[in-house]
Design a protein around this motif. Structure first.
Motif, mmCIF file in Angstrom:
data_model
loop_
_atom_site.group_PDB
_atom_site.id
_atom_site.type_symbol
_atom_site.label_atom_id
_atom_site.label_comp_id
_atom_site.label_asym_id
_atom_site.label_seq_id
_atom_site.Cartn_x
_atom_site.Cartn_y
_atom_site.Cartn_z
ATOM 1 N N GLU A 25 0.820 -1.214 0.000
ATOM 2 C CA GLU A 25 0.000 0.000 0.000
ATOM 3 C C GLU A 25 0.854 1.265 0.000
ATOM 4 O O GLU A 25 0.476 2.287 -0.598
ATOM 5 C CB GLU A 25 -0.968 0.002 1.187
ATOM 6 C CG GLU A 25 -0.330 -0.015 2.561
ATOM 7 C CD GLU A 25 -0.046 -1.414 3.085
ATOM 8 O OE1 GLU A 25 0.163 -1.543 4.313
ATOM 9 O OE2 GLU A 25 -0.012 -2.359 2.265
ATOM 10 N N LEU A 55 2.184 1.612 -3.532
ATOM 11 C CA LEU A 55 1.134 2.075 -4.449
ATOM 12 C C LEU A 55 0.891 3.572 -4.295
ATOM 13 O O LEU A 55 0.654 4.272 -5.287
ATOM 14 C CB LEU A 55 -0.152 1.295 -4.199
ATOM 15 C CG LEU A 55 -1.314 1.614 -5.163
ATOM 16 C CD1 LEU A 55 -0.918 1.350 -6.614
ATOM 17 C CD2 LEU A 55 -2.555 0.812 -4.787
ATOM 18 N N GLU A 56 0.972 4.067 -3.076
ATOM 19 C CA GLU A 56 0.844 5.516 -2.876
ATOM 20 C C GLU A 56 1.958 6.257 -3.611
ATOM 21 O O GLU A 56 1.730 7.315 -4.217
ATOM 22 C CB GLU A 56 0.869 5.846 -1.387
ATOM 23 C CG GLU A 56 -0.373 5.388 -0.639
ATOM 24 C CD GLU A 56 -0.243 5.590 0.860
ATOM 25 O OE1 GLU A 56 0.838 6.053 1.309
ATOM 26 O OE2 GLU A 56 -1.215 5.289 1.580
ATOM 27 N N GLY A 60 1.207 6.370 -7.269
ATOM 28 C CA GLY A 60 0.238 7.416 -7.561
ATOM 29 C C GLY A 60 0.869 8.796 -7.627
ATOM 30 O O GLY A 60 0.580 9.583 -8.536
ATOM 31 N N ASP A 67 -6.571 6.760 -10.746
ATOM 32 C CA ASP A 67 -6.409 5.538 -9.960
ATOM 33 C C ASP A 67 -5.105 4.840 -10.332
ATOM 34 O O ASP A 67 -4.943 4.385 -11.472
ATOM 35 C CB ASP A 67 -7.599 4.611 -10.240
ATOM 36 C CG ASP A 67 -7.489 3.275 -9.532
ATOM 37 O OD1 ASP A 67 -6.655 3.151 -8.606
ATOM 38 O OD2 ASP A 67 -8.247 2.349 -9.908
ATOM 39 N N SER A 105 -4.047 1.933 -9.299
ATOM 40 C CA SER A 105 -4.076 0.488 -9.094
ATOM 41 C C SER A 105 -3.735 -0.330 -10.339
ATOM 42 O O SER A 105 -3.227 -1.459 -10.184
ATOM 43 C CB SER A 105 -5.436 0.048 -8.536
ATOM 44 O OG SER A 105 -6.490 0.326 -9.447
ATOM 45 N N ALA A 125 -0.291 -1.394 -9.840
ATOM 46 C CA ALA A 125 0.063 -1.848 -8.496
ATOM 47 C C ALA A 125 1.185 -2.873 -8.539
ATOM 48 O O ALA A 125 1.944 -3.020 -7.575
ATOM 49 C CB ALA A 125 -1.167 -2.445 -7.814
ATOM 50 N N ASP A 126 1.274 -3.586 -9.661
ATOM 51 C CA ASP A 126 2.357 -4.552 -9.804
ATOM 52 C C ASP A 126 2.991 -4.370 -11.176
ATOM 53 O O ASP A 126 2.748 -3.378 -11.859
ATOM 54 C CB ASP A 126 1.849 -5.975 -9.595
ATOM 55 C CG ASP A 126 0.646 -6.305 -10.470
ATOM 56 O OD1 ASP A 126 0.402 -5.578 -11.466
ATOM 57 O OD2 ASP A 126 -0.052 -7.289 -10.180
#
Length: 259
Positions: A146, A149-150, A153, A162, A164, A167-168
């Motif tokens: 998390e 991911l921030e 962003g 977004d 996400s 994310a990977d």
């Protein structure tokens, strides 16, 4: 889509190929794989072109060389793909870090390159220290998902978008090798992209490859480069504005290959 192994340098390169027609080669961002181009590659193939998306060395079947990589060596891989597929000259689409390899290819192998499309082109004017720290954090497995991911962003996506979808898909060892290849190669060796015509697709909210990079490219090469700004996008660009990017790229291809 088909997968082919292209012989090159220290070992074969894993290439995803879609469509038929004149060749378009797509090169992904720092530490990321060819999957980032799935939407764009499909759209361009559906528009009547053959699209080749090579995996960076170390992903798929592409072996990692024992010797230290340089941008020239990475460009030689791209040249091998174009030569093997027998569709030169090709248009090369480079996203973020991929635009460095694209410009190096056009510099070292000009007869293989029809033109370049540079998505989020940087490399001359650096980001702020805070943004650079976020970039490092993205690749640091010591942080929980998390938190990373921030950072994705903040560094890669425009405010309100977004993050996400990214994310990977981050490969730290690949990014480290690519960074070493960058350090080993002076910016002046690749910045002007040889003699190739260029389209710079500039995300309006890019904090990694800040818009001043596109301005600097115009100052260096004049009307050999066109700049198109995409609103509502940061450095990631492809997952943020996929339809807009596809429209821009296809329109460029149709103009370049009008006859």
């Amino acid at each position: 889509m088909t997968k082919v192994l292209v012989p090159a340098g220290p070992g074969p390169i894993d290439v995803c190929v879609r469509g038929q027609g004149r060749l378009v080669v797509m090169l992904p961002s720092l530490g990321r794989g060819a999957e980032d181009f799935d939407h764009l590659a499909t759209a361009v193939a559906d528009a009547g072109y053959r699209v080749a998306c090579p995996q960076p060395r170390g992903l798929g079947a592409a072996s990692v060389p024992e010797a230290e990589e340089t941008l020239g060596a990475l460009a030689a891989d791209v040249a091998a793909v174009i030569t093997e597929l027998g569709e030169s000259p090709a248009v090369i689409v480079g996203h973020a870090y991929g635009n460095r390899i694209a410009r190096m290819t056009a510099t070292n192998h000009p007869d293989l390159v029809e033109s370049l499309v540079l998505l989020a082109c940087g490399g001359f004017i650096p980001p702020t220290d805070e943004v650079a720290a976020d970039l490092r954090l993205v690749f640091d497995p010591r942080h929980p998902p998390e938190v990373r991911l921030e950072a994705v962003g903040r560094a890669f996506f425009a405010p309100g978008n977004d993050p996400s979808p990214w994310a990977d898909g981050w490969y730290g060892s690949l990014a480290q090798r690519q960074e070493r290849a960058t350090v080993s190669t002076p910016v002046d060796d690749w910045w002007e992209g040889g003699r190739a015509p260029m389209l710079a697709v500039q995300p309006a909210d890019d904090v990694l490859a800040v818009p001043a990079n596109a301005d600097a490219l115009v100052a260096a090469v004049g009307d050999r480069v066109e700049v198109v700004t995409v609103a509502g996008a940061g450095h990631a660009l492809l997952p943020e504005q996929p339809e807009a990017v596809a429209d821009i790229v296809i329109e460029w291809l149709r103009r370049r290959w009008a006859n």
